[in-house]
Design an enzyme around this catalytic site. Structure first.
Site, short mmCIF file in Angstrom:
data_model
loop_
_atom_site.label_atom_id
_atom_site.label_comp_id
_atom_site.label_asym_id
_atom_site.label_seq_id
_atom_site.Cartn_x
_atom_site.Cartn_y
_atom_site.Cartn_z
NE ARG A 53 -46.38 10.91 10.35
CZ ARG A 53 -46.66 10.91 8.91
NH1 ARG A 53 -46.37 10.21 8.13
NH2 ARG A 53 -47.62 12.11 8.83
NE ARG A 95 -51.83 17.84 6.92
CZ ARG A 95 -52.31 17.62 8.16
NH1 ARG A 95 -52.90 18.66 8.64
NH2 ARG A 95 -52.68 16.72 8.50
C1 PLP Z 1 -48.47 13.08 3.21
C2 PLP Z 1 -49.32 13.82 4.19
C3 PLP Z 1 -50.77 14.16 3.82
C4 PLP Z 1 -51.27 14.13 2.29
O1 PLP Z 1 -51.98 12.66 2.48
P1 PLP Z 1 -52.76 12.28 1.30
O2 PLP Z 1 -53.49 11.00 1.84
O3 PLP Z 1 -51.91 12.10 0.32
O4 PLP Z 1 -53.80 13.13 0.96
C5 PLP Z 1 -51.15 15.10 4.65
N1 PLP Z 1 -50.56 15.47 5.85
C6 PLP Z 1 -49.52 15.13 6.29
C7 PLP Z 1 -49.04 15.55 7.56
C8 PLP Z 1 -48.67 14.09 5.45
O5 PLP Z 1 -47.70 13.57 6.02
#
Ligand code: PLP
Length: 371
Positions: A134, A220
């Site tokens: 990506r 994250r």
């Molecule tokens: C959206 C996103 C997340 C969060 O992912 P979840 O599955 O909602 O915990 C973490 N890292 C990146 C780069 C994202 O785009």
């Protein structure tokens, strides 16, 4: 509860549940790991400022968003700490990033070059591509990748590197191997640049933070904060529950007779006398039209199946099994009523999508009420 909203179609967000989900998740992590709350897309439809402020009070110091508008909105609302933009920002906007002290992701080698040419002075984190394809610098060519990181480190204010896992929510054998391999590639790069002072090294999303070994110093955390599953087959830790309910009301009740049809396209044929109720929510509110003749709502703890097509602003349900339904009665589109529940994850499964999309799709015209 705020009572200034119109009781047509509204969302109730329980911030105490978000706080609880955060605490439960936190307990699954070691002490070296901090949480970066992912509040992009208006905190997955839950309200970014409200969610971020609650988490900031819980001690969260790192937030992630998808774009500069979301980032500035949070800063202006009093969010301190790190705000990381996970995606692209046009280079025209770099001054605003500096002004609001927002951390930008370096999404490619070309983008790094542009930032260096512009002598960009905001903080940056570099995305590495370990298999998602990506954004990010390709890690396959180790020495080239190392060169770019070192260049960014010497020319920009680089504070971290991260990668994103693409099948961490799948626990089958093949996905597990793929994820472990992504993590291995990330670690190899980390080792090569271990002499650099980079405070942040991270690769876990919600799923990976629970089900994979984490030696990054941030997770994250998005979807599980909101109490939804990364994939519908996942089992979440006990106590984690959805923070969002979507409600509407009954606007009209009527009797229909055999031979009649209901709604646009005459897709529902009435076979026996029945009571139907009209609900003033539609696909313009983000109530997916593919739920036509398929979904259900809850009224007084009972299921009422959708009959006919979802319209832009209204749809109809069969309430024959719920005696004397009255106008202005509460209708649960997502959430609990009595002993019945409809979750965003179940709705997603019915629609062959993910819970993320269901909650993100609830449109801006649906007021969010905080309970
Ligand atoms: C959206 C996103 C997340 C969060 O992912 P979840 O599955 O909602 O915990 C973490 N890292 C990146 C780069 C994202 O785009």
């Amino acid at each position: 509860m705020d009572d200034s909203y119109v009781r047509r179609s509204w969302v109730e967000v329980d911030l105490a549940i978000i706080k609880k989900n955060y605490d439960i998740y936190r307990n699954h992590l070691n002490d070296q790991t901090d949480i970066m709350a992912v509040v992009k897309a208006d905190a997955y439809g839950h309200g970014d400022v409200e969610v971020a402020l609650v988490l900031q009070n819980q001690g969260v110091k790192n937030f992630a968003v998808s774009n500069i508008s979301e980032a500035i909105k949070l800063r202006k609302a009093g969010i301190g700490g790190q705000i990381l933009i996970l995606g692209y920002t046009p280079v025209d906007e770099l001054d605003a990033l500096v002004e609001y002290d927002i951390t930008q992701t370096i999404i490619s080698q070309e983008y790094a070059q542009l930032l260096i040419e512009k002598k960009a002075s905001m903080k940056c984190q570099l995305a590495l591509d370990t298999g998602m394809n990506r954004i990010g610098i390709d890690v396959e060519n180790h020495s080239e990748c190392e060169k770019i990181i070192r260049l960014c480190y010497s020319s920009l204010k680089l504070t971290g590197i991260f990668t994103h896992l693409c099948v961490a929510d799948n626990q089958d054998f093949e996905s597990d191997i793929f994820t472990k391999n992504q993590i291995k590639k990330f670690r190899e790069i980390c080792c090569m640049i271990s002499d650099l002072q980079l405070p942040y090294r991270h690769y876990c999303n919600s799923a990976a933070g629970l089900w994979h070994n984490n030696d990054g110093n941030l997770v994250r955390l998005g979807i599980i904060l909101y109490g939804l599953k990364p994939s519908y087959h996942n089992v979440l830790p006990t106590g984690i529950e959805p923070a969002l309910k979507w409600k509407s009301v009954v606007s009209m009740v009527k009797t229909v007779y055999p031979g009649e049809t209901i709604g646009y396209g005459r897709t529902y044929f009435v076979e026996k006398e029945m009571q139907i109720a009209t609900i003033p929510t539609g696909y313009a509110d983000g109530y997916n039209r593919l739920l036509s003749n398929k979904g259900e709502v809850l009224i007084r703890g009972k299921k009422a199946p959708i009959v006919g097509r979802i319209c832009m602003d209204q749809f109809m349900v069969d309430v024959s099994n719920i005696p004397d339904v009255e106008i202005e009665e509460e209708v649960v589109l997502i959430g609990r009523s009595g002993n019945e529940t409809i979750t965003a994850d179940e709705m997603a499964e019915m629609l062959e999508t993910i819970g993320y999309e269901i909650v993100c799709d609830i449109s801006k015209r649906v007021p969010r009420v905080y309970v």
